[in-house]
Design a protein around this motif. Structure first.
Motif, short mmCIF file in Angstrom:
data_model
loop_
_atom_site.label_atom_id
_atom_site.label_comp_id
_atom_site.label_asym_id
_atom_site.label_seq_id
_atom_site.Cartn_x
_atom_site.Cartn_y
_atom_site.Cartn_z
N ALA A 4 -25.90 -119.01 -36.10
CA ALA A 4 -25.73 -119.32 -37.52
C ALA A 4 -25.05 -118.16 -38.25
CB ALA A 4 -27.08 -119.62 -38.16
N LEU A 5 -25.43 -116.94 -37.92
CA LEU A 5 -24.80 -115.77 -38.54
C LEU A 5 -23.32 -115.69 -38.16
CD1 LEU A 5 -27.60 -113.13 -37.99
CD2 LEU A 5 -26.83 -114.03 -40.18
N LEU A 6 -23.02 -115.89 -36.88
CA LEU A 6 -21.62 -115.87 -36.44
C LEU A 6 -20.82 -116.95 -37.14
CD1 LEU A 6 -21.78 -115.25 -32.59
CD2 LEU A 6 -20.75 -113.78 -34.32
N GLY A 7 -21.39 -118.14 -37.21
CA GLY A 7 -20.69 -119.23 -37.88
C GLY A 7 -20.39 -118.91 -39.33
N GLY A 8 -21.36 -118.35 -40.02
CA GLY A 8 -21.15 -117.97 -41.42
C GLY A 8 -20.09 -116.91 -41.58
N LEU A 9 -20.11 -115.92 -40.72
CA LEU A 9 -19.10 -114.86 -40.79
C LEU A 9 -17.71 -115.43 -40.55
CD1 LEU A 9 -21.02 -112.07 -38.85
CD2 LEU A 9 -20.33 -111.98 -41.26
N ARG A 10 -17.58 -116.26 -39.53
CA ARG A 10 -16.26 -116.84 -39.21
C ARG A 10 -15.78 -117.78 -40.32
NH1 ARG A 10 -12.78 -115.72 -37.31
NH2 ARG A 10 -12.20 -117.26 -35.78
N ALA A 16 -12.37 -113.01 -35.72
CA ALA A 16 -13.11 -112.88 -34.46
C ALA A 16 -12.86 -111.52 -33.83
CB ALA A 16 -12.73 -114.01 -33.50
N ALA A 17 -11.68 -110.97 -34.02
CA ALA A 17 -11.35 -109.67 -33.45
C ALA A 17 -12.21 -108.54 -34.02
CB ALA A 17 -9.88 -109.35 -33.67
N HIS A 18 -12.87 -108.79 -35.15
CA HIS A 18 -13.74 -107.78 -35.76
C HIS A 18 -15.19 -107.91 -35.33
CE1 HIS A 18 -10.85 -106.99 -39.37
NE2 HIS A 18 -10.29 -106.81 -38.20
N LEU A 19 -15.47 -108.84 -34.43
CA LEU A 19 -16.85 -109.09 -34.01
C LEU A 19 -16.99 -108.89 -32.51
CD1 LEU A 19 -17.32 -112.41 -36.01
CD2 LEU A 19 -18.23 -110.16 -36.64
N LEU A 20 -18.02 -108.16 -32.12
CA LEU A 20 -18.39 -108.04 -30.71
C LEU A 20 -19.81 -108.58 -30.57
CD1 LEU A 20 -17.24 -104.46 -29.63
CD2 LEU A 20 -16.18 -106.63 -29.05
N SER A 35 -16.89 -121.36 -29.19
CA SER A 35 -17.17 -121.83 -30.54
C SER A 35 -16.64 -120.92 -31.64
CB SER A 35 -18.68 -121.99 -30.75
OG SER A 35 -19.22 -122.93 -29.86
N PHE A 36 -16.70 -119.61 -31.40
CA PHE A 36 -16.37 -118.66 -32.46
C PHE A 36 -15.21 -117.73 -32.13
CE2 PHE A 36 -20.99 -119.55 -32.71
CZ PHE A 36 -20.97 -120.27 -33.90
N GLY A 37 -14.74 -117.76 -30.89
CA GLY A 37 -13.62 -116.91 -30.50
C GLY A 37 -13.96 -115.44 -30.39
N VAL A 38 -15.24 -115.12 -30.30
CA VAL A 38 -15.67 -113.71 -30.23
C VAL A 38 -15.62 -113.19 -28.80
CG1 VAL A 38 -17.13 -113.86 -32.27
CG2 VAL A 38 -18.10 -114.36 -30.02
N ARG A 39 -15.61 -111.89 -28.67
CA ARG A 39 -15.69 -111.25 -27.36
C ARG A 39 -17.15 -110.93 -27.07
NH1 ARG A 39 -12.42 -106.16 -28.07
NH2 ARG A 39 -13.02 -106.52 -30.21
#
Length: 66
Positions: A4-10, A16-20, A35-39
């Motif tokens: 939910a946090l990742l979804g809200g941030l995106r 996505a490049a700013h999230l690990l 789903s979010f394109g994160v690494r």
């Protein structure tokens, strides 16, 4: 909660490049990448590379993380 946090941030424009993400479950890591394109990287790498760390873990799983 973490998803939910990742979804809200995106949704609010955080690239996505700013999230690990450190995810110990390989199938969940695949879902997060798709789903979010994160690494998804190791917890050690997150600690080394990030200025801000959000711990989104179940209470019983917190001790090994901290």
């Amino acid at each position: 909660m973490g998803q939910a946090l990742l979804g809200g941030l995106r949704r609010n424009g955080v690239p996505a490049a700013h999230l690990l993400v450190a995810e110990s479950n390989p199938s969940t890591a695949r879902v997060l990448r798709r789903s979010f394109g994160v690494r998804c990287v190791s917890l050690e790498r997150v600690v080394q590379r990030c200025d801000v760390i959000v711990l989104a873990v179940k209470p019983q799983d917190l001790k090994p993380v901290v």
